[in-house]
Design an enzyme around this catalytic site. Structure first.
Site, short mmCIF file in Angstrom:
data_model
loop_
_atom_site.label_atom_id
_atom_site.label_comp_id
_atom_site.label_asym_id
_atom_site.label_seq_id
_atom_site.Cartn_x
_atom_site.Cartn_y
_atom_site.Cartn_z
CG HIS A 1 -2.15 -0.89 0.82
ND1 HIS A 1 -2.26 -2.19 1.23
CD2 HIS A 1 -3.22 -0.65 0.02
CE1 HIS A 1 -3.36 -2.71 0.72
NE2 HIS A 1 -3.96 -1.79 -0.02
CD GLU B 1 -9.94 -7.43 -3.24
OE1 GLU B 1 -8.89 -6.84 -3.52
OE2 GLU B 1 -10.75 -6.99 -2.40
CG ASP C 1 -5.60 -8.16 -2.16
OD1 ASP C 1 -4.57 -8.52 -1.57
OD2 ASP C 1 -6.28 -7.20 -1.80
CB CYS D 1 -10.10 -0.66 -8.95
SG CYS D 1 -10.41 -1.99 -7.78
C1 PEP Z 1 -6.54 -4.76 -5.21
O1 PEP Z 1 -6.38 -5.69 -4.42
O2 PEP Z 1 -6.26 -4.81 -6.42
C2 PEP Z 1 -7.12 -3.49 -4.73
C3 PEP Z 1 -7.40 -2.52 -5.56
O3 PEP Z 1 -7.27 -3.37 -3.39
P1 PEP Z 1 -6.07 -2.99 -2.38
O4 PEP Z 1 -4.85 -2.72 -3.20
O5 PEP Z 1 -6.53 -1.78 -1.63
O6 PEP Z 1 -5.97 -4.20 -1.55
MG MG Z 2 -7.35 -5.61 -2.48
#
Ligand code: PEP
Ligand code: MG
Length: 756
Positions: A364, A605, A629, A676
């Site tokens: 993140h 995911e 994920d 996303c």
């Molecule tokens: C993902 O897992 O692709 C996602 C967009 O969620 P995060 O990166 O916040 O886990």
């Molecule tokens: Mg995710």
């Protein structure tokens, strides 16, 4: 043997540089194996030789001078085969090469084991015996185990040693760099500020103090405070503890009043102008290494007591720190494990780059760095964090390089690159305001991923056609309690208002995994497979309902809210969560609020959800693929673990197949599918996603114009052909090569984020 091994590794870990580490190794091994010589050769890949770096038994003057040509002699053979060679009569071996300059006698017994790190033979650990001797099996495994454990320590000491030289001024500049994972593109020259966890002793950086007398006072006050705490604690426990257990407190108090620990720190403050936390760290770690190297397990245990006391003192020192950190103009945040919160603490206009020992491009913090548009390098496992504070540094987010105190020539090269970057930025700027349409007029909406106010840059607000992912956990992470309904309403309303009438997809709380909340702590041995996302929401409906109520109330007067549910694994979860959302909606209606029921979508995911995509598509208003994920779970690669970062690749054919499957399911059931995860913002993937027929892409602001450029350069018909070809590949690398070539032919090679 195990105790000896443990002791040697501890001692080596405590060494301040490479030569000290190697000295310890050769002396201890020669003694443990009772032989005539122990030496370490390190491989110099550039000069193509095996250099004698330490010896106990050969002439000390030969160290650093005598070298064997690469892959020659028995040492070369160990390196070439990357396996141990054990000979009772070395001179009779065809690869035997007598070496002059080492004072070498006629040694018969020979055992060489490779020192391997990341599949690379860093060097060879050799023991030799005058008499013919075939080393025993347990001696071979002893050396092998030691070599495996030493590889990390050697790379670490190599990196530390480089920085020690820089600090001592003997080598004021450096051309060398530390290699990590490229995690957010761009290059920057700035000053390092170490971000360390409160009470994480190991991560406390060295920092100069201008007023040693005040530092000593501060330090002694913190010691006294811990002593008071311990007295109070002992009193409290008096009736529960046995007499002998109470003695533990006396032992701790004694350690704290012992001259050695305290006085050593005081002398570091007075003589080396260290600040109090740095002096504490050094003194505690020195004491720990003494206890750690003891053979007696009871005494070794005392090391953990000292560490605990050190942490307690540190906590008091940190409480005292009043005016926080001074962030220079171009701050490069450096840490063992930089957290999202630490990153957010840096004033927005000062953060210029991020460097972390742990993590990878899909952590993140890296995502945030990309969102804010600053370069990042993650997974620098050998980064000696405590030594870089205040240094001039360069972060190369394209190649994953981190330079400390770089040479002028290196700086000049990077200044040139920075100018080129600015040029690319100007070219991209020309695309602002243009539609994201293929050459055959297919319009693919580009949305923004956000979560922080600072991510809602002018570029993101004007360029994106909506918000494709609002990560609500970030506002939760920057507080010290769960935010209430009214507080959340303010944050959400701001987002909905800014984008109205464009859609804004808000994801419900996705904590757990690598997104902990400081005020909601829980420990799991395997957090990514544990309690995270909607699993927590279902177990704590009160948290979920408060959030949904806040979202619904924030949307009054606007019609652009959409709700997204993360980490869905079963159909039942969707049903239950939809019921909870309906409940919140009904309650609010009863309370007299006029709300419109928003569209509800889920994230795919988890692999299980891929295989139930049809069922999901029938139930929800839209699907958003979380490729970050999904990649981690499909490839079984922890997205934050630098050791396996090489394996993490969202262009892996299996990931592409999974995404393709979900898009097809969505098309079959009339359910729009967007992406996303980071895949959406990767220009290499854009033609393939277009070919699949995704309905939207959501990404960080920094990727919007890059992806738009690719979309505007290709026809959808061509994208379909490219997808067909890409899906025939078996390796991620082949997909990378193919797509790099495609972008190169379009003249877009400058857009590519290398390394992933
Ligand atoms: C993902 O897992 O692709 C996602 C967009 O969620 P995060 O990166 O916040 O886990
Ligand atoms: Mg995710």
């Amino acid at each position: 043997m195990l105790t000896t091994l443990h002791r040697i590794v501890q001692e080596v870990n405590g060494a301040s540089d490479l030569s000290e580490a190697l000295e310890i190794i050769v002396k201890s091994v020669r003694e443990a194996v009772a032989t005539d010589v122990c030496s370490v050769y390190l491989t110099d890949f550039e000069q193509r030789k095996h250099l004698l770096m330490a010896t106990d038994g050969l002439r000390p003057e030969a160290v650093g001078k005598v070298a064997l040509p690469m892959f020659r002699g028995l040492v070369g053979l160990v390196c070439e085969r990357a396996e141990p060679i054990n000979l009772d009569d070395a001179p009779s071996h065809s690869r035997y090469l007598p070496v002059s300059g080492t004072g070498e006698k006629y040694y018969h017994g020979f055992l060489g084991v490779p020192i391997i790190q990341n599949r690379k033979v860093l060097g060879v650990l050799v023991v030799r015996h005058i008499e013919p001797r075939r080393f025993e099996d347990d001696e071979v495994t002893f050396l092998l185990t030691l070599a495996a454990q030493l590889a990390g320590a050697i790379t670490h000491a190599q990196a530390s040693g480089e920085l020690t030289r820089i600090r001592s001024g003997t080598d004021a500049v450096s051309e060398g760099f530390l290699q990590g994972r490229p995690s957010s593109s761009g290059v920057v020259i700035g000053s390092a500020v170490v971000a360390y966890q409160l009470s994480d002793l190991d991560a406390v950086p060295d920092r100069r103090s201008d007023d040693p007398a005040a530092e000593v006072l501060r330090f002694r006050k913190a010691i006294a405070a811990v002593q008071d705490d311990l007295h109070a604690l002992r009193e409290k426990m008096e009736h529960v503890l046995q007499e002998e257990d109470r003695a533990l407190f006396d032992a701790w108090l004694m350690m704290l009043s012992e001259d050695a620990l305290v006085e050593r720190a005081v002398s570091l403050i007075n003589e080396e102008s260290q600040w109090a936390p740095g002096a504490l760290r050094q003194s505690v770690l020195e004491h720990i290494s003494v206890f750690d190297s003891m053979e007696d397990p009871y005494l070794r245990e005392r090391a953990s007591d000292i560490r605990d006391l050190g942490r307690r003192v540190l906590m008091h020192l940190q409480e005292e720190q009043t005016n926080g950190v001074d962030y220079p103009e171009r701050t490069i945040l450096v840490g063992e494990e930089v957290s999202a919160v630490q990153l957010m603490e840096v004033p927005e206009d000062r953060l210029a780059g991020v460097v972390s020992s742990t993590g990878s491009g899909s952590s993140h913090v890296a995502i945030l760095a990309r969102a804010i548009g600053v370069p990042a390098v993650m997974g620098l496992t050998d980064l000696p964090v405590s030594r870089v504070e205040g240094q001039d540094v360069i972060v190369d987010g394209y190649r994953g390089r981190f330079y400390v105190a770089p040479a002028d020539s290196v700086c000049q090269e990077y200044e040139r690159l920075i100018t080129e970057e600015q040029q690319l930025g100007r070219e991209l700027d020309e695309l602002r305001g243009h539609t994201s349409e293929t050459t055959d007029s297919f319009h693919l909406p580009l949305y923004l991923n956000t979560g922080l106010a600072s991510e809602m840059s002018d570029l993101g607000i004007t360029e994106a056609e909506g918000i494709g992912l609002y990560r609500t956990e970030f506002p939760f992470m920057t507080r010290d309690t769960f935010p209430g309904e009214e507080t959340q309403i303010i944050a959400y309303r701001h987002v909905l208002e800014t984008f109205n009438p464009r859609p804004a997809i808000m994801r419900t709380l996705d904590i757990g995994g690598d997104k902990p909340l400081p005020y909601f702590p829980f420990t799991e041995s395997n957090p990514f497979l544990g309690w995270r996302g909607v699993r927590i929401s279902l177990d704590h409906p009160e948290i979920f309902l408060t959030q949904v109520r806040a979202m619904l109330r924030a949307s009054i007067g606007y019609e652009n809210l959409r709700i997204l549910l993360p980490m869905i694994t079963t159909i039942g979860e969707i049903d239950e969560l939809q019921q909870l959302i309906s409940r919140a909606y009904d309650e609010l209606q009863e309370e007299g609020y006029e709300i419109i029921m928003p569209e509800i979508g889920v994230m795919i995911e988890v692999p299980a959800a891929v295989y139930q995509a049809e069922e999901i598509a029938k139930r929800v208003d839209f699907i958003s693929i979380g490729s970050n994920d999904l990649t981690q779970y499909l490839l079984a690669v922890d997205r934050n673990n630098p050791r396996v970062a090489e394996l993490y690749d969202d262009l892996h054919p299996a990931v592409l197949q999974a995404v393709h499957h979900v898009v097809k399911a969505g098309t079959d059931y009339g359910c729009p599918v967007g992406i996303c995860g980071e895949l959406a913002g990767n220009p290499l993937a854009t033609p393939l996603l277009l070919g699949m027929g995704v309905d939207s892409l959501s990404m960080s602001a920094g990727s919007l114009l890059r992806v738009k450029w690719v979309i505007r350069s290709l026809s959808r018909a061509r994208c379909k052909q490219l997808l067909k070809k890409a899906l025939q590949h078996h390796e991620a690398q082949q997909v990378h090569q193919m797509m790099n070539k495609v972008l190169g032919e379009l003249g877009l090679e400058g857009l590519v984020r290398p390394g992933r």
